[in-house]
Write a protein that holds these residues in place. Structure first.
Motif, PDB file in Angstrom:
ATOM      1  N   SER A   1      14.014  20.195   1.753  1.00 34.57           N
ATOM      2  CA  SER A   1      12.882  20.105   0.831  1.00 34.57           C
ATOM      3  C   SER A   1      12.740  18.666   0.357  1.00 34.57           C
ATOM      4  CB  SER A   1      13.060  21.040  -0.372  1.00 34.57           C
ATOM      5  OG  SER A   1      14.140  20.602  -1.185  1.00 34.57           O
ATOM      6  N   VAL A   2      11.507  18.308  -0.029  1.00 36.07           N
ATOM      7  CA  VAL A   2      11.202  16.942  -0.466  1.00 36.07           C
ATOM      8  C   VAL A   2      10.239  17.006  -1.650  1.00 36.07           C
ATOM      9  CG1 VAL A   2      10.236  14.696   0.178  1.00 36.07           C
ATOM     10  CG2 VAL A   2      11.423  16.081   1.911  1.00 36.07           C
ATOM     11  N   SER A   3      10.546  16.228  -2.674  1.00 36.88           N
ATOM     12  CA  SER A   3       9.567  16.014  -3.755  1.00 36.88           C
ATOM     13  C   SER A   3       9.583  14.530  -4.100  1.00 36.88           C
ATOM     14  CB  SER A   3       9.876  16.862  -4.991  1.00 36.88           C
ATOM     15  OG  SER A   3      11.102  16.456  -5.577  1.00 36.88           O
ATOM     16  N   VAL A   4       8.445  14.035  -4.567  1.00 36.64           N
ATOM     17  CA  VAL A   4       8.304  12.608  -4.841  1.00 36.64           C
ATOM     18  C   VAL A   4       7.673  12.437  -6.228  1.00 36.64           C
ATOM     19  CG1 VAL A   4       7.351  10.413  -4.032  1.00 36.64           C
ATOM     20  CG2 VAL A   4       7.928  12.206  -2.378  1.00 36.64           C
ATOM     21  N   LYS A   5       8.286  11.559  -7.033  1.00 38.78           N
ATOM     22  CA  LYS A   5       7.755  11.271  -8.362  1.00 38.78           C
ATOM     23  C   LYS A   5       7.459   9.786  -8.499  1.00 38.78           C
ATOM     24  CE  LYS A   5       9.840  15.120 -10.916  1.00 38.78           C
ATOM     25  NZ  LYS A   5      10.740  15.512 -12.040  1.00 38.78           N
ATOM     26  N   ALA A   6       6.238   9.489  -8.953  1.00 40.45           N
ATOM     27  CA  ALA A   6       5.826   8.117  -9.250  1.00 40.45           C
ATOM     28  C   ALA A   6       5.725   7.972 -10.760  1.00 40.45           C
ATOM     29  CB  ALA A   6       4.477   7.817  -8.598  1.00 40.45           C
ATOM     30  N   ASN A   7       6.553   7.095 -11.332  1.00 36.86           N
ATOM     31  CA  ASN A   7       6.625   6.935 -12.794  1.00 36.86           C
ATOM     32  C   ASN A   7       6.829   8.277 -13.483  1.00 36.86           C
ATOM     33  OD1 ASN A   7       6.243   4.215 -12.416  1.00 36.86           O
ATOM     34  ND2 ASN A   7       4.113   4.189 -13.116  1.00 36.86           N
TER      35      ASN A   7
ATOM     36  N   ILE B   1      10.246   9.584   9.849  1.00 35.73           N
ATOM     37  CA  ILE B   1       9.762   8.696   8.787  1.00 35.73           C
ATOM     38  C   ILE B   1       8.682   9.407   7.985  1.00 35.73           C
ATOM     39  CG2 ILE B   1       8.612   6.501   8.276  1.00 35.73           C
ATOM     40  CD1 ILE B   1       9.689   5.448  10.949  1.00 35.73           C
ATOM     41  N   TYR B   2       8.831   9.350   6.648  1.00 31.25           N
ATOM     42  CA  TYR B   2       7.779   9.794   5.742  1.00 31.25           C
ATOM     43  C   TYR B   2       7.053   8.566   5.179  1.00 31.25           C
ATOM     44  CZ  TYR B   2       9.814  14.518   5.666  1.00 31.25           C
ATOM     45  OH  TYR B   2      10.264  15.766   6.015  1.00 31.25           O
ATOM     46  N   ARG B   3       5.771   8.751   4.911  1.00 35.59           N
ATOM     47  CA  ARG B   3       4.963   7.695   4.296  1.00 35.59           C
ATOM     48  C   ARG B   3       4.426   8.207   2.966  1.00 35.59           C
ATOM     49  NH1 ARG B   3      -0.367   6.167   3.622  1.00 35.59           N
ATOM     50  NH2 ARG B   3      -0.833   3.933   3.865  1.00 35.59           N
ATOM     51  N   PHE B   4       4.705   7.473   1.891  1.00 34.20           N
ATOM     52  CA  PHE B   4       4.231   7.854   0.560  1.00 34.20           C
ATOM     53  C   PHE B   4       3.396   6.712  -0.011  1.00 34.20           C
ATOM     54  CE2 PHE B   4       8.480   9.902   1.031  1.00 34.20           C
ATOM     55  CZ  PHE B   4       8.024  11.210   1.174  1.00 34.20           C
ATOM     56  N   GLU B   5       2.196   7.062  -0.475  1.00 33.94           N
ATOM     57  CA  GLU B   5       1.265   6.074  -1.034  1.00 33.94           C
ATOM     58  C   GLU B   5       1.117   6.347  -2.520  1.00 33.94           C
ATOM     59  OE1 GLU B   5      -3.335   4.548  -0.332  1.00 33.94           O
ATOM     60  OE2 GLU B   5      -2.302   5.668   1.248  1.00 33.94           O
ATOM     61  N   PRO B   6       1.868   5.631  -3.375  1.00 35.31           N
ATOM     62  CA  PRO B   6       1.825   5.905  -4.818  1.00 35.31           C
ATOM     63  C   PRO B   6       0.574   5.332  -5.456  1.00 35.31           C
ATOM     64  CG  PRO B   6       3.270   4.056  -4.365  1.00 35.31           C
ATOM     65  CD  PRO B   6       2.807   4.559  -3.023  1.00 35.31           C
ATOM     66  N   PRO B   7       0.245   5.793  -6.654  1.00 33.72           N
ATOM     67  CA  PRO B   7      -0.918   5.235  -7.358  1.00 33.72           C
ATOM     68  C   PRO B   7      -0.718   3.753  -7.677  1.00 33.72           C
ATOM     69  CG  PRO B   7      -0.198   7.310  -8.352  1.00 33.72           C
ATOM     70  CD  PRO B   7       0.864   6.904  -7.382  1.00 33.72           C
ATOM     71  N   ALA B   8      -1.809   3.052  -7.797  1.00 31.77           N
ATOM     72  CA  ALA B   8      -1.740   1.635  -8.164  1.00 31.77           C
ATOM     73  C   ALA B   8      -0.998   1.481  -9.484  1.00 31.77           C
ATOM     74  CB  ALA B   8      -3.147   1.061  -8.272  1.00 31.77           C
TER      75      ALA B   8
ATOM     76  N   GLU C   1       0.806  -1.217   0.000  1.00 28.20           N
ATOM     77  CA  GLU C   1       0.000   0.000   0.000  1.00 28.20           C
ATOM     78  C   GLU C   1       0.837   1.264   0.000  1.00 28.20           C
ATOM     79  OE1 GLU C   1      -2.931   2.140   3.215  1.00 28.20           O
ATOM     80  OE2 GLU C   1      -3.240   0.006   2.850  1.00 28.20           O
ATOM     81  N   ALA C   2       1.983   1.249   0.739  1.00 25.48           N
ATOM     82  CA  ALA C   2       2.776   2.469   0.889  1.00 25.48           C
ATOM     83  C   ALA C   2       4.251   2.127   1.053  1.00 25.48           C
ATOM     84  CB  ALA C   2       2.280   3.264   2.092  1.00 25.48           C
ATOM     85  N   VAL C   3       5.081   3.154   0.880  1.00 25.13           N
ATOM     86  CA  VAL C   3       6.525   3.046   1.123  1.00 25.13           C
ATOM     87  C   VAL C   3       6.873   4.013   2.252  1.00 25.13           C
ATOM     88  CG1 VAL C   3       8.834   3.401   0.162  1.00 25.13           C
ATOM     89  CG2 VAL C   3       7.040   2.374  -1.249  1.00 25.13           C
TER      90      VAL C   3
ATOM     91  N   SER D   1       8.036   2.914 -10.508  1.00 28.67           N
ATOM     92  CA  SER D   1       9.213   3.721 -10.171  1.00 28.67           C
ATOM     93  C   SER D   1       8.800   4.794  -9.169  1.00 28.67           C
ATOM     94  CB  SER D   1       9.799   4.383 -11.425  1.00 28.67           C
ATOM     95  OG  SER D   1      10.807   5.316 -11.065  1.00 28.67           O
ATOM     96  N   LEU D   2       9.485   4.822  -8.035  1.00 31.66           N
ATOM     97  CA  LEU D   2       9.206   5.834  -7.012  1.00 31.66           C
ATOM     98  C   LEU D   2      10.535   6.439  -6.567  1.00 31.66           C
ATOM     99  CD1 LEU D   2       6.808   7.063  -5.389  1.00 31.66           C
ATOM    100  CD2 LEU D   2       7.411   5.482  -3.551  1.00 31.66           C
ATOM    101  N   VAL D   3      10.698   7.744  -6.821  1.00 32.59           N
ATOM    102  CA  VAL D   3      11.941   8.442  -6.500  1.00 32.59           C
ATOM    103  C   VAL D   3      11.630   9.617  -5.585  1.00 32.59           C
ATOM    104  CG1 VAL D   3      13.910   9.736  -7.412  1.00 32.59           C
ATOM    105  CG2 VAL D   3      13.011   7.765  -8.677  1.00 32.59           C
ATOM    106  N   VAL D   4      12.328   9.660  -4.459  1.00 32.87           N
ATOM    107  CA  VAL D   4      12.204  10.752  -3.505  1.00 32.87           C
ATOM    108  C   VAL D   4      13.425  11.648  -3.666  1.00 32.87           C
ATOM    109  CG1 VAL D   4      11.985  11.383  -1.077  1.00 32.87           C
ATOM    110  CG2 VAL D   4      10.960   9.252  -1.909  1.00 32.87           C
ATOM    111  N   THR D   5      13.204  12.909  -3.996  1.00 32.37           N
ATOM    112  CA  THR D   5      14.298  13.863  -4.201  1.00 32.37           C
ATOM    113  C   THR D   5      14.328  14.823  -3.024  1.00 32.37           C
ATOM    114  OG1 THR D   5      14.075  13.704  -6.602  1.00 32.37           O
ATOM    115  CG2 THR D   5      15.261  15.612  -5.727  1.00 32.37           C
TER     116      THR D   5
END
Length: 672
Positions: free
Chosen positions: A264-270, A311-318, A243-245, A322-326
């Motif tokens: 700063s934090v940004s997150v990209k899914a695909n 701890i951060y929790r990221f819930e990407p789309p189904a 469900e999450a990372v 690829s999940l990259v945290v910058t």
């Protein structure tokens, strides 16, 4: 039967009656000792001495069951301590078990501690049921439990143990913390004790066993100057599938205090951005799974040093592959990830026995904004010197702001949120000497660097109960002169604990009064007349416990500690027996005489023995050797041990001479 107990006053033990509204406690009239009696007035409530203890291991119980038992403990132990619990088990240095053994009392082990609910059910009226949907209702329930002679439980616990519901708080409050504690202050303050107020978090974060973390990035060099500051792409794709990372930021070198720092934090899914935020903003909140072990820096950066983390929790789309945290990040970072929820939230059980037994009001009000305003109202309602016992929200910033508000409100702070079995320790008496340690006098000072080193944190009674006991029992303690801060308030909150450290100290161990006397405080923030009361109280406790050196804070100005004023230093000189003051300091080297006392700035260095010695050498690089040089140093109590001190001592050859603080200030008093 009239309850009685002995408490230490000066060099003799005086037996006093525990009469009054609350069984086992002194009334105000009884606590106010006349100026001619030779005994100090009592600051905190009295408990009877335990004669027999039923005990059990609660370390594996849920926070809810621990809360049920600790509030039961508060009701039962109010009259006479009969219940004791082991919270930490499985190692050879478990403080709870050691203190229990040291008491040499008859005991009975209950393999299932919850059986004690049935045994003592006749001593309680029933249960105050809190609302799991409103965490702060647990604190209101705790206050009510003390007033109603009840335990704190949820509805399922009350049913399982056959407990009558005395009051049901479900649906009574919402998530408006200010409104909840406003109701409590308005409705319950007239009924609670006014000898102390308490601050406890309603919940705690508990690690889930068996979680596997995968390391994503690590700084392998000890970088403390932000020279590696940059933008880092953290590929956490291997943890996709559930469900999450969860992404954890920690310190790759846990012993020197320069851990991961993120701006700063940004997150990209695909390749598509699904999150972008800065720390300490509303935008961060949905992703901050656990920030309780981290702090906010001057740039609004989030950081965590030593054993701390966030701890951060990221819930990407189904379907995300690829999940990259910058992140913009620097210093000694250690980043890891998991696909399993690593923690859960449970009720915070600790110290509630003491709160319930004393009928104290307990809240949890972060010291800024509307909650800070309400906290100020709390202080205004209590008499000067009524201690604030527990702790503050928001970690380091909460500490500074919270202690500052308490100081302005005339309340010394007693860090006690993890002080376990307080109702037992407050009642167990043991001999405490009022005689200070004799000074090893240096009659003819040489042109040396006279160095005195002090373990901090001693104002914190839970540290004295737990971490201090662990490192104190290091077999290498006593090999080199070492000062240990300690709270003189243990004379009332834990006489047996204080007595243990005092009577087992070697000739190379010196107990000194923790900041800034009878409770943690910033003297520069007090109203002058109230500060005089605090210093008189501090002097009484120092004389009672044989302390003659104090470690003190002052107050902060432009994010820096300032020098204690001549008036404040003069107050210490007039009302306490201190030979000198170690002052927290972050400026240039400080050795001055102020208000008739020598004051030295407390200096510290990162790392262990070798690095500390290198920093010392750098600090004295400009010393000409034509006269004595005095350095007062602080030792990290959470990372150092006496074994580390012994290693450092072996490195301190000429021109250093390591001495105890009483000799240090005795010498300074004659040469400064």
């Amino acid at each position: 039967m009239v309850s009685r107990r002995a408490f230490l006053a000066g060099s003799g033990a005086v037996t006093v009656g525990g009469l009054g509204v609350v069984p086992g406690f002194l009334s105000t009239a009884q606590a106010a000792v006349s100026s001619t009696s030779g005994s100090p007035a009592r600051l905190l409530p009295v408990f009877n001495r335990p004669r027999h203890l039923d005990y059990g291991d609660v370390s594996k119980l849920s926070g809810g069951d621990q809360t049920l038992l600790t509030t039961l403990q508060g009701i039962v132990n109010r009259t006479e301590p009969e219940l004791y619990f082991l919270y930490d088990t499985g190692t050879v240095s478990v403080p709870d078990a050691k203190w229990l053994a040291d008491m040499h009392l008859p005991t009975k082990l209950y393999k299932n501690p919850l059986d004690l609910v049935a045994k003592y059910r006749g001593r309680i009226r029933g249960a105050i049921v809190h609302d799991p949907a409103v965490p702060d209702s647990l604190n209101v329930a705790t206050t009510l439990a003390g007033l109603e002679n009840a335990v704190v439980a949820d509805a399922d616990q009350a049913k399982a143990h056959g407990l009558k519901i005395v009051k049901d708080l479900r649906g009574m409050f919402d998530d408006d913390r200010v409104k909840t504690y406003r109701w409590q202050l308005d409705n319950l303050f007239p009924k609670v004790t006014h000898k102390l107020l308490a601050g406890l978090p309603p919940t705690r974060v508990v690690d889930v066993e068996g979680v596997q973390w995968q390391e994503i990035a690590r700084e392998t060099q000890q970088i403390r100057d932000s020279s590696n500051r940059g933008t880092y792409d953290l590929d956490v794709s291997p943890k996709l599938g559930k469900e999450a990372v969860y992404v954890r930021f920690a310190d790759s070198f846990t012993d020197d205090g320069w851990g991961a720092s993120v701006l700063s934090v940004s997150v990209k899914a695909n390749g598509t951005e699904i999150a972008h935020f800065l720390p300490n903003t509303p935008e961060e909140a949905p992703y901050l799974f656990d920030g309780s072990h981290s702090s906010i820096g001057g740039e609004n950066n989030r950081f965590a040093d030593g054993g701390n983390y966030w701890i951060y929790r990221f819930e990407p789309p189904a379907g995300t592959t690829s999940l990259v945290v910058t992140v913009e990040m620097w210093n000694q970072y250690l980043v890891s990830a998991t696909d399993t929820s690593p923690t859960r939230i449970e009720p915070f059980a600790y110290f509630r026995d003491y709160v319930v037994a004393t009928k104290a009001l307990v809240s949890w009000l972060p010291p800024g904004g509307a909650t800070g305003d309400l906290l100020i109202e709390h202080y205004a309602k209590y008499p000067t010197l009524a201690p604030y016992m527990g702790w503050f929200a928001n970690d380091v910033s909460g500490e500074w702001d919270g202690v500052d508000l308490a100081s302005k409100g005339g309340s010394p702070v007693v860090a006690a949120d993890f002080y376990m079995n307080g109702t037992v320790h407050a009642g167990f008496t043991a001999p405490i000497s009022d005689k200070p340690r004799p000074v090893r006098r240096i009659d003819k000072p040489k042109n040396k660097v006279y160095l005195t080193l002090t373990f901090g944190e001693g104002d914190n009674i839970q540290y004295c109960q737990r971490r201090l006991r662990e490192i104190w029992d290091d077999p290498k303690r006593g090999q080199v002169p070492t000062n240990w801060t300690i709270s003189p308030l243990l004379a009332e909150t834990g006489p047996g604990i204080y007595s243990y450290f005092q009577r087992t100290a070697s000739s190379n161990d010196l107990l000194v009064c923790g900041p800034s006397g009878g409770g943690y405080t910033y003297p520069g923030s007090w109203k002058p007349a109230e500060l005089t009361e605090y210093l008189k109280m501090t002097g009484g406790f120092m004389r009672r416990t044989g302390l003659d050196v104090v470690y003190a804070y002052s107050s902060r100005q432009d994010d820096k500690w300032i020098l204690l004023s001549p008036e404040i230093a003069g107050g210490y000189a007039e009302y306490t027996p201190t030979k000198g003051i170690m002052q927290t300091w972050d400026g240039d080297p400080l050795t001055v005489r102020q208000g008739g006392l020598p004051i030295t700035g407390q200096w510290g260095a990162p790392g262990k023995a070798a690095e500390f010695k290198a920093a010392l050498d750098q600090r004295i690089a400009n010393w000409d050797g034509a006269s004595p040089l005095f350095i007062s140093g602080g030792i990290g109590a959470w990372s150092w041990t006496p074994s580390d001190m012994a290693e450092l001592g072996a490195l301190l050859g000429d021109p250093y001479e390591l001495i105890l603080a009483n000799s240090f200030y005795d010498l300074l008093n004659r040469v400064l």
